[in-house]
Each structure stands twice: as structure tokens, then as C-alpha cells.
Design a protein around this motif. Structure first.
Motif, PDB file in Angstrom:
ATOM      1  N   GLU A 168       6.383  -7.901   2.263  1.00  0.00           N
ATOM      2  CA  GLU A 168       5.094  -7.959   1.452  1.00  0.00           C
ATOM      3  C   GLU A 168       3.956  -8.015   1.988  1.00  0.00           C
ATOM      4  OE1 GLU A 168       4.047 -11.930  -1.572  1.00  0.00           O
ATOM      5  OE2 GLU A 168       5.743 -10.895  -1.674  1.00  0.00           O
ATOM      6  N   GLN A 169       5.158  -9.523   3.668  1.00  0.00           N
ATOM      7  CA  GLN A 169       4.116 -10.176   4.994  1.00  0.00           C
ATOM      8  C   GLN A 169       3.550  -8.873   5.500  1.00  0.00           C
ATOM      9  OE1 GLN A 169       7.590 -12.031   6.733  1.00  0.00           O
ATOM     10  NE2 GLN A 169       7.714  -9.656   8.581  1.00  0.00           N
ATOM     11  N   MET A 170       4.080  -7.805   5.080  1.00  0.00           N
ATOM     12  CA  MET A 170       3.457  -6.329   5.964  1.00  0.00           C
ATOM     13  C   MET A 170       1.739  -5.830   5.101  1.00  0.00           C
ATOM     14  SD  MET A 170       5.132  -5.734   8.623  1.00  0.00           S
ATOM     15  CE  MET A 170       4.508  -4.582   9.394  1.00  0.00           C
ATOM     16  N   ILE A 171       1.749  -6.447   4.028  1.00  0.00           N
ATOM     17  CA  ILE A 171       1.197  -5.659   3.704  1.00  0.00           C
ATOM     18  C   ILE A 171      -0.843  -5.691   3.051  1.00  0.00           C
ATOM     19  CG2 ILE A 171       0.707  -5.125   0.792  1.00  0.00           C
ATOM     20  CD1 ILE A 171       3.627  -5.129   0.407  1.00  0.00           C
ATOM     21  N   ASP A 172      -1.732  -5.160   3.328  1.00  0.00           N
ATOM     22  CA  ASP A 172      -2.483  -6.088   3.103  1.00  0.00           C
ATOM     23  C   ASP A 172      -3.115  -5.895   1.075  1.00  0.00           C
ATOM     24  OD1 ASP A 172      -5.756  -5.981   2.306  1.00  0.00           O
ATOM     25  OD2 ASP A 172      -6.151  -4.496   4.016  1.00  0.00           O
ATOM     26  N   PRO A 173      -3.580  -6.894   0.709  1.00  0.00           N
ATOM     27  CA  PRO A 173      -3.018  -7.222  -0.963  1.00  0.00           C
ATOM     28  C   PRO A 173      -4.398  -6.036  -1.354  1.00  0.00           C
ATOM     29  CG  PRO A 173      -3.170  -9.361   0.223  1.00  0.00           C
ATOM     30  CD  PRO A 173      -3.193  -8.161   1.051  1.00  0.00           C
ATOM     31  N   ALA A 174      -4.967  -6.093  -0.963  1.00  0.00           N
ATOM     32  CA  ALA A 174      -6.613  -5.335  -1.628  1.00  0.00           C
ATOM     33  C   ALA A 174      -6.494  -4.119  -1.154  1.00  0.00           C
ATOM     34  CB  ALA A 174      -7.883  -5.620  -0.916  1.00  0.00           C
ATOM     35  N   ALA A 175      -5.542  -3.434   0.164  1.00  0.00           N
ATOM     36  CA  ALA A 175      -5.408  -1.930   0.281  1.00  0.00           C
ATOM     37  C   ALA A 175      -4.447  -1.452  -0.626  1.00  0.00           C
ATOM     38  CB  ALA A 175      -5.219  -1.487   1.502  1.00  0.00           C
ATOM     39  N   ALA A 176      -3.703  -2.915  -0.966  1.00  0.00           N
ATOM     40  CA  ALA A 176      -1.575  -2.800  -2.002  1.00  0.00           C
ATOM     41  C   ALA A 176      -2.751  -1.731  -3.868  1.00  0.00           C
ATOM     42  CB  ALA A 176      -0.917  -3.215  -1.992  1.00  0.00           C
ATOM     43  N   ARG A 177      -3.278  -2.784  -3.737  1.00  0.00           N
ATOM     44  CA  ARG A 177      -4.276  -2.616  -5.332  1.00  0.00           C
ATOM     45  C   ARG A 177      -4.969  -1.030  -5.400  1.00  0.00           C
ATOM     46  NH1 ARG A 177      -6.276  -7.447  -9.034  1.00  0.00           N
ATOM     47  NH2 ARG A 177      -4.149  -7.917  -8.545  1.00  0.00           N
ATOM     48  N   ALA A 178      -5.573  -1.754  -4.499  1.00  0.00           N
ATOM     49  CA  ALA A 178      -6.435   0.034  -4.338  1.00  0.00           C
ATOM     50  C   ALA A 178      -5.319   1.431  -4.309  1.00  0.00           C
ATOM     51  CB  ALA A 178      -7.226  -0.033  -2.490  1.00  0.00           C
ATOM     52  N   ARG A 179      -4.402   1.501  -3.848  1.00  0.00           N
ATOM     53  CA  ARG A 179      -3.095   2.459  -3.926  1.00  0.00           C
ATOM     54  C   ARG A 179      -3.253   2.350  -4.864  1.00  0.00           C
ATOM     55  NH1 ARG A 179       1.876   3.127  -4.348  1.00  0.00           N
ATOM     56  NH2 ARG A 179       2.379   5.120  -3.526  1.00  0.00           N
ATOM     57  N   ASP A 180      -2.268   1.415  -6.668  1.00  0.00           N
ATOM     58  CA  ASP A 180      -2.090   1.368  -7.121  1.00  0.00           C
ATOM     59  C   ASP A 180      -3.487   1.933  -8.228  1.00  0.00           C
ATOM     60  OD1 ASP A 180       0.334  -0.159  -6.705  1.00  0.00           O
ATOM     61  OD2 ASP A 180      -0.449  -2.375  -6.948  1.00  0.00           O
ATOM     62  N   ILE A 181      -4.225   1.053  -8.372  1.00  0.00           N
ATOM     63  CA  ILE A 181      -5.691   1.981  -8.843  1.00  0.00           C
ATOM     64  C   ILE A 181      -5.985   3.720  -8.403  1.00  0.00           C
ATOM     65  CG2 ILE A 181      -8.220   2.312  -9.405  1.00  0.00           C
ATOM     66  CD1 ILE A 181      -7.960  -0.942  -8.296  1.00  0.00           C
ATOM     67  N   ALA A 182      -5.738   3.695  -7.449  1.00  0.00           N
ATOM     68  CA  ALA A 182      -5.415   5.515  -6.857  1.00  0.00           C
ATOM     69  C   ALA A 182      -4.528   6.540  -7.357  1.00  0.00           C
ATOM     70  CB  ALA A 182      -5.263   5.473  -5.603  1.00  0.00           C
ATOM     71  N   LEU A 183      -3.204   5.376  -7.599  1.00  0.00           N
ATOM     72  CA  LEU A 183      -2.262   6.219  -9.096  1.00  0.00           C
ATOM     73  C   LEU A 183      -2.761   6.504 -10.234  1.00  0.00           C
ATOM     74  CD1 LEU A 183       1.105   4.687  -7.350  1.00  0.00           C
ATOM     75  CD2 LEU A 183       0.552   7.179  -7.536  1.00  0.00           C
ATOM     76  N   GLU A 184      -3.550   5.086 -11.012  1.00  0.00           N
ATOM     77  CA  GLU A 184      -3.771   5.823 -12.234  1.00  0.00           C
ATOM     78  C   GLU A 184      -4.460   6.253 -11.995  1.00  0.00           C
ATOM     79  OE1 GLU A 184      -4.788   2.083 -14.231  1.00  0.00           O
ATOM     80  OE2 GLU A 184      -3.335   0.824 -13.055  1.00  0.00           O
ATOM     81  N   LEU A 185      -5.695   6.553 -10.593  1.00  0.00           N
ATOM     82  CA  LEU A 185      -6.681   7.787 -11.355  1.00  0.00           C
ATOM     83  C   LEU A 185      -6.228   9.353 -11.022  1.00  0.00           C
ATOM     84  CD1 LEU A 185      -9.914   6.474  -8.948  1.00  0.00           C
ATOM     85  CD2 LEU A 185      -9.543   7.164 -11.302  1.00  0.00           C
ATOM     86  N   SER A 186      -5.103   9.690 -10.413  1.00  0.00           N
ATOM     87  CA  SER A 186      -4.250  10.657 -10.270  1.00  0.00           C
ATOM     88  C   SER A 186      -2.939  10.726 -11.548  1.00  0.00           C
ATOM     89  CB  SER A 186      -3.612  10.739  -9.001  1.00  0.00           C
ATOM     90  OG  SER A 186      -2.898   9.305  -9.111  1.00  0.00           O
ATOM     91  N   GLU A 187      -3.167  10.158 -12.735  1.00  0.00           N
ATOM     92  CA  GLU A 187      -2.150  10.899 -13.347  1.00  0.00           C
ATOM     93  C   GLU A 187      -2.796  11.010 -14.383  1.00  0.00           C
ATOM     94  OE1 GLU A 187      -1.546   6.645 -15.454  1.00  0.00           O
ATOM     95  OE2 GLU A 187      -0.068   5.343 -13.999  1.00  0.00           O
TER      96      GLU A 187
END
Length: 344
Positions: A168-187
Motif C-alpha cells: 500500500e505504501q508504494m501505491i498512488d491511490p488515484a492511479a490504482a482506482r483508475a486501474r480498477d475502472i480500466a478492468l471494469e471497462l475491459s470486462e
């Protein structure tokens, strides 16, 4: 002053000898300094002026338990101050300030120095160190450039993809959430099913790289971003807005949506569309109190003649193509009845 003796590994690359060793962070900070190019009149001055913002970020990273696996690279300038014992593979020196210039790692050292003031235990943090001796300015420049230009950072798509498994300490929270949305867009059944290019996939023409998707979505969802300002703060609501928007475009395009002639199947189309969503469609939907797909379809009064095709942006630069996509969407945007008189 009592000498310090440390185990080391002697190495030679392309005629240059140096030592690899483990050194506590407090000692690294005590003996090293940055010689600034254009400011310090001495051999080996290749560094830039320190960036206080970067130092502060490294301090916070160190205090949060971050790792520093890359070597701090030094140029030892104290004449006769470094003794190597080939029998024991050790180096010895009397610790004092300005024994060695920092060729690479000056911000890490400065950030750690500040962190040590807040957490004394960091003084004992083991750091890998590479020590050269009496290099010329040209030799320092060669090493600096080899580190900072030839050893290029990894592709941002891989960085964003690794957020899924990183600490968690290495993660950019906004970028991590954007990646989650990318996964939903590609389902399956989503507007970009199979069209977002994740690391490890075979290269192909068409589709949008994960890095483009994340960097385009991130400004919308970060703190105080466009979504946050209209109370769209949950992942579910944010992803629903983006999926509904692209779903509306998919409905308009019909069977042409997944075709390579569709401009939205490329990076500029995706980025330009999200820019339009942020600055035009988002305020419109807020006034309508709805982000339903049919509301968006009605606002985008596109006909078969209005479809934006990839051939229209072919030959344009990335920024030009993105602006063109935005303009074309803006042309067909039906804002409805908007009051042109205001009470001040």
C-alpha cells in the motif's frame, strides 16, 4: 578520528574500478555531498540543484518503511583517505564530511537525512553503495548519464498494473482506482472488452494501452478532481459514469464500435472523450441529476454522418488528435435549454 573498516567487493567495468559495499545511512549522509554543475568549481561537479519537494517525498517514503535497493554512487575525492586491503577485501577510512561526491542518489541521501531527524532508527538503515575514486568530470558525467538515460524506467502500463499487487505504501491511490475502472471497462459486455492493452499481451494495432486509460481517468477521480467536486466519490459511482458514457457512444456506433475505423478504439479518441466528459458532459448530467446511458445518448445528437473515424485524426500528433476528438464531440453536444440570463 578512528578509522572505519567495511567489507567490500572490488569490481572493474570497462577499465574503471570501484567498490560495492553496505554502509549505514547515517554514515552515507555524513561523508557525502553533492557537487553542483555550474555552481561548484571542482572536478566531478555533475549534479543538479536539490529539489525540496522531491526530498520531502523521499523523507515520507523512508518514514513509511520504504526500501532503497539501488546503489548510492559516490566519487571519492579525499586524496589518500581511502585504503583498500586486498587480503581481507575491506576498505578503511576516517569518517568526516565531504569525503565523496554523490554521482547518483543525492535526493535519496538528502531525504534520508531529514527522515533520520524524525526517526533515529533509520540511521542504521543498510544502504548499497558504489564507490569510485578520483574520477574526472567527464567520467562522472558518463556514469551519471548511463544511470539516468540508458537505464530507462519501465513502461507506465506495467507500473499501473503492478499496483494490483504492490504494498500500500508504494501505491498512488488515484492511479490504482483508475486501474480498477480500466478492468471494469475491459470486462465482457463492457465498452472496451478486449480493447485495453495490459502488460504481457502481444502487440497489436488498435486498442488503448493501460497507461493511457489510467492517465486519462486519474484527473477525474483524484481528490478534488472533477468527480469529487460533484460528490461522485465511490468507485462504483465513478466507474458507472465512465462506463455509461462509453456505453452511450457504443450504442450510437452500433456494429462499428469495435471496428478499427472507430477513433475511440485508439489512445487519442479515449483521452479526448474523457476530456469532453470532464468539462462538458459531467456538468450537464449534474443539472439533469442523471448519468443514465439514454440521457447521454440524447445529449450526444450524433447520426451516422457524425461518427468520428480514425482516418480523420490520422497524421495528427497525439495532442492535436485529442483536441480534434474533443471538438467533434462538442459539435454534436446538445446542451438543451440553458438559461442565458442570470441574476447577479
Amino acid at each position: 578520528m578512528t578509522d572505519i573498516t567495511l567489507p567490500c567487493i572490488p569490481l572493474k567495468q570497462h577499465g574503471r574500478s570501484f567498490f560495492l559495499l553496505n554502509m549505514p545511512a547515517e554514515l552515507v549522509a555524513r561523508i557525502s555531498y553533492a557537487a553542483i554543475r555550474g555552481k561548484d568549481n571542482e572536478q566531478g561537479a555533475v549534479q543538479r540543484v536539490l529539489n525540496s519537494r522531491r526530498i520531502s517525498k523521499i523523507k515520507d517514503f523512508a518514514l513509511s518503511g520504504g526500501n532503497f535497493p539501488n546503489s548510492i554512487v559516490m566519487n571519492w575525492v579525499e586524496e589518500g583517505g581511502l585504503t583498500y586491503d586486498a587480503l581481507s577485501n575491506t576498505i578503511s577510512f576516517a569518517p568526516k564530511p565531504q569525503l565523496a561526491q554523490l554521482i547518483d542518489g543525492q535526493h535519496r541521501v538528502a531525504g534520508l537525512a531529514e527522515a533520520m531527524e524524525a526517526a533515529e532508527e533509520l540511521k542504521a538503515l543498510d544502504l548499497p553503495v558504489a564507490i569510485y575514486s578520483n574520477l574526472t568530470t567527464q567520467e562522472c558525467a558518463d556514469i551519471f548519464l548511463a544511470i539516468n538515460t540508458e537505464q530507462k524506467p519501465v513502461h507506465r502500463s506495467l507500473v499501473f498494473d503492478l499496483y494490483a499487487i504492490a504494498d500500500e505504501q508504494m501505491i498512488d491511490p488515484a492511479a490504482a482506482r483508475a486501474r480498477d475502472i480500466a478492468l471494469e471497462l475491459s470486462e465482457g459486455g463492457a465498452p472496451y472488452h478486449g480493447m485495453i492493452k495490459f502488460p504481457g499481451e502481444a502487440p497489436r494495432k488498435g486498442g488503448v494501452a493501460l497507461s493511457t486509460v489510467v492517465t486519462s481517468i486519474k484527473p477525474l477521480i483524484e481528490k478534488n478532481g472533477a468527480f469529487d467536486q460533484v460528490a461522485l466519490s465511490t468507485l462504483e459511482n465513478q466507474s458507472r459514469v465512465i462506463i455509461n458514457f462509453f456505453g452511450a457512444l457504443q450504442n450510437i456506433y452500433g456494429e462499428l464500435w469495435f471496428e478499427r475505423q472507430n477513433a475511440f478504439m485508439f489512445a487519442a479518441g479515449f483521452s479526448g472523450a474523457l476530456e469532453f466528459l470532464s468539462s462538458r458532459l459531467l456538468p450537464y448530467c449534474v443539472t439533469k441529476k442523471s448519468f443514465r446511458t439514454e440521457i447521454i445518448v440524447d445529449a450526444l445528437s450524433m447520426t451516422a454522418e457524425d461518427l468520428i473515424l480514425q482516418k480523420e485524426v490520422s497524421g495528427k500528433s497525439g495532442s492535436e488528435a485529442q483536441s480534434y476528438i474533443f471538438s467533434r464531440l462538442d459539435e454534436v453536444f446538445d446542451k438543451g435549454d440553458v438559461a442565458d440570463e442570470y441574476d447577479f
